[in-house]
Design an enzyme around this catalytic site. Structure first.
Site, PDB file in Angstrom:
ATOM      1  N   GLY A   1       3.014  -3.479   6.553  1.00 19.67           N
ATOM      2  CA  GLY A   1       2.044  -3.868   5.535  1.00 19.67           C
ATOM      3  C   GLY A   1       2.199  -3.097   4.242  1.00 19.67           C
ATOM      4  O   GLY A   1       2.002  -3.647   3.155  1.00 19.67           O
TER       5      GLY A   1
ATOM      6  N   ASP B   1       3.944   2.005  11.686  1.00 21.05           N
ATOM      7  CA  ASP B   1       3.311   1.189  10.655  1.00 21.05           C
ATOM      8  C   ASP B   1       3.796  -0.239  10.834  1.00 21.05           C
ATOM      9  O   ASP B   1       4.871  -0.478  11.379  1.00 21.05           O
ATOM     10  CB  ASP B   1       3.682   1.744   9.283  1.00 21.05           C
ATOM     11  CG  ASP B   1       2.841   1.152   8.162  1.00 21.05           C
ATOM     12  OD1 ASP B   1       1.929   0.354   8.455  1.00 21.05           O
ATOM     13  OD2 ASP B   1       3.093   1.478   6.999  1.00 21.05           O
TER      14      ASP B   1
ATOM     15  N   CYS C   1       3.444  32.324   7.445  1.00 19.05           N
ATOM     16  CA  CYS C   1       4.003  31.080   7.987  1.00 19.05           C
ATOM     17  C   CYS C   1       5.049  31.383   9.056  1.00 19.05           C
ATOM     18  O   CYS C   1       5.948  32.209   8.846  1.00 19.05           O
ATOM     19  CB  CYS C   1       4.622  30.256   6.861  1.00 19.05           C
ATOM     20  SG  CYS C   1       5.317  28.679   7.409  1.00 19.05           S
TER      21      CYS C   1
ATOM     22  N   ASP D   1      -1.121  11.027   7.378  1.00 18.45           N
ATOM     23  CA  ASP D   1       0.339  11.029   7.282  1.00 18.45           C
ATOM     24  C   ASP D   1       0.731  10.973   5.820  1.00 18.45           C
ATOM     25  O   ASP D   1      -0.041  10.500   4.976  1.00 18.45           O
ATOM     26  CB  ASP D   1       0.942   9.832   8.013  1.00 18.45           C
ATOM     27  CG  ASP D   1       0.837   8.566   7.183  1.00 18.45           C
ATOM     28  OD1 ASP D   1       1.846   8.160   6.570  1.00 18.45           O
ATOM     29  OD2 ASP D   1      -0.265   7.967   7.113  1.00 18.45           O
TER      30      ASP D   1
ATOM     31  N   CYS E   1       7.440  29.344  10.143  1.00 14.14           N
ATOM     32  CA  CYS E   1       8.614  28.468  10.083  1.00 14.14           C
ATOM     33  C   CYS E   1       9.895  29.268   9.873  1.00 14.14           C
ATOM     34  O   CYS E   1       9.846  30.424   9.442  1.00 14.14           O
ATOM     35  CB  CYS E   1       8.437  27.435   8.965  1.00 14.14           C
ATOM     36  SG  CYS E   1       8.838  28.066   7.319  1.00 14.14           S
TER      37      CYS E   1
ATOM     38  N   CYS F   1      10.486  31.010   6.438  1.00 14.65           N
ATOM     39  CA  CYS F   1       9.679  32.198   6.150  1.00 14.65           C
ATOM     40  C   CYS F   1      10.010  33.366   7.086  1.00 14.65           C
ATOM     41  O   CYS F   1       9.945  34.527   6.682  1.00 14.65           O
ATOM     42  CB  CYS F   1       8.196  31.855   6.251  1.00 14.65           C
ATOM     43  SG  CYS F   1       7.655  30.647   5.004  1.00 14.65           S
TER      44      CYS F   1
ATOM     45  N   HIS G   1       9.361  23.981   6.329  1.00  7.95           N
ATOM     46  CA  HIS G   1       8.245  24.801   5.856  1.00  7.95           C
ATOM     47  C   HIS G   1       7.067  23.928   5.438  1.00  7.95           C
ATOM     48  O   HIS G   1       5.912  24.196   5.815  1.00  7.95           O
ATOM     49  CB  HIS G   1       8.690  25.667   4.679  1.00  7.95           C
ATOM     50  CG  HIS G   1       7.550  26.314   3.961  1.00  7.95           C
ATOM     51  ND1 HIS G   1       6.902  27.433   4.438  1.00  7.95           N
ATOM     52  CD2 HIS G   1       6.899  25.966   2.811  1.00  7.95           C
ATOM     53  CE1 HIS G   1       5.927  27.759   3.612  1.00  7.95           C
ATOM     54  NE2 HIS G   1       5.904  26.890   2.621  1.00  7.95           N
TER      55      HIS G   1
END
Length: 377
Positions: A100, A97, A308, A270, A310, A313, A339
């Protein structure tokens, strides 16, 4: 300016009933398949998560922030390390970025004029001047694959005159960014502003699209405006963006809003939500936010989300996660952050599969209406 040689964008599939599309954005550090959620690593780190763990979430592209990296450690230190990718150990695509957004978020410590923005450092009060040229120079030293143009993000609410001034500045600053940006292996994206005023959004989309940059973003949403206003802007501006370029909706990372945006032609997203929620003990499950501090999880030995992949999980129970959060253990915050990122990346990947299989309209437009069918993905 169009795509520099290391960059390209191909649309690989389309939804026949909406503007949703799948694409592949090629960068010097790899491909980004779209639609795609991008985790935020403001200070060259996604908070609490190693780059190996981040790769395990399915993330392909990561964000960092020009203003904050300028304050600490400084762009020259990053450049001396070989650039942002080597500095943080992330070897996939990256975007920075421009600073701004800090024009908006740090409005109590800055002064804006047509030349640029003068900040008082939130660290030590030092004077910091950020102009389009300076933002480009810092981002070139940081070395991310994509650099964002320096823009003025107006607050909500703001008068039409105030938003018109910010939009005019954004266009003028974009011209200066283009003139000063020289890195051949870094793509410059322009940003559409215009607040909640349709005619200003239309004019901004026209001006930014006319610059023929490698990508185009829409900013100034999720800054306090009512949800219905955000949705109206997405519907309006999505139809005005150049078809052959990646479309990035800045600062949006909720499931309903991502589904709506994909239906109207957006590709990249994002948001800080997944790690912020994780640090506060909350998990995203099936489109809902669960507070793992709640006593109902104390004796619940089932996985957080059976679907899931991850670590939270696969390896732990809701009861264990509840215990970690109640005990204020760092591991609990890390597991929930992992997660939550995984959930948003999986959601964007599921939309891509639905577009490829021809069922996006049936499976994901219910999210736009927030109907019960929206919670079955």
């Amino acid at each position: 300016m169009s795509f520099p040689p290391p960059f390209s964008f191909q649309i690989t599939a389309r939804c026949p009933r909406t503007r949703a599309r799948c694409g592949c954005f090629h960068t010097p550090h790899g491909e980004v398949t779209t639609p795609r959620f991008m985790p935020v690593g403001t200070l060259a780190t996604v908070k609490g998560i190693t780059t190996d763990q981040l790769r395990g979430t399915g993330a392909q592209m990561v964000l960092s922030n020009t203003f904050h990296l300028h304050l600490q450690p400084g762009e020259q230190i990053v450049a001396d390390a070989g650039g942002l990718h080597r500095f943080m150990g992330w070897h996939g695509p990256m975007l920075t970025d421009s600073g701004g957004f800090q024009v908006f978020s740090l409005d109590q410590i800055n002064t804006i004029n047509d030349e640029g923005v003068v900040f008082r450092s939130p660290r030590d009060g030092a004077r910091i001047e950020l102009t389009p040229e300076r933002a480009m120079a810092i981002q070139e030293l940081l070395g991310a694959d994509v650099a964002m143009a320096f823009d003025q993000c107006p607050p909500y609410p703001a008068s039409e005159a105030e938003v018109a001034t910010a939009t005019r500045r954004t266009h003028s600053w974009l011209e200066r960014c283009i003139s000063s940006h020289t890195a051949p292996n870094q793509a410059l994206f322009g940003i559409v502003q215009g607040g909640c005023f349709p005619h200003l959004r239309q004019e901004s989309a026209r001006v930014v699209a006319s610059m023929n940059l490698p990508g185009i973003a829409v900013g100034g949403v999720s800054v306090g405006e009512p949800t219905e206003e955000m949705h109206r802007i997405v519907r309006q501006v999505g139809a005005l963006l150049p078809e052959a370029k990646p479309h990035y909706l800045m600062g949006v990372g909720t499931l309903r809003e991502m589904a709506l945006a994909v239906a109207h032609g957006f590709d990249l997203f994002d948001c800080v939500i997944p790690t912020r929620l994780g640090r506060h003990g909350a998990a995203l499950v099936g489109g809902e936010r669960w507070n793992l501090k709640n006593a109902c999880f104390r004796h619940d030995h089932s996985p957080l989300d059976r679907s899931c992949p991850c670590p939270a999980c696969r390896q732990h129970s809701r009861a264990y996660l509840h215990h970690l959060i109640k005990s204020e253990e760092l591991l609990g915050k890390i597991l929930l952050s992992l997660h939550n990122i995984t959930q948003l990346v999986r959601f964007s990947s599921a939309m891509a599969r639905a577009i490829e299989e021809g069922c996006f309209a049936e499976d994901f437009t219910p999210w736009e209406a927030n109907s019960p069918a929206a919670h079955t993905w």
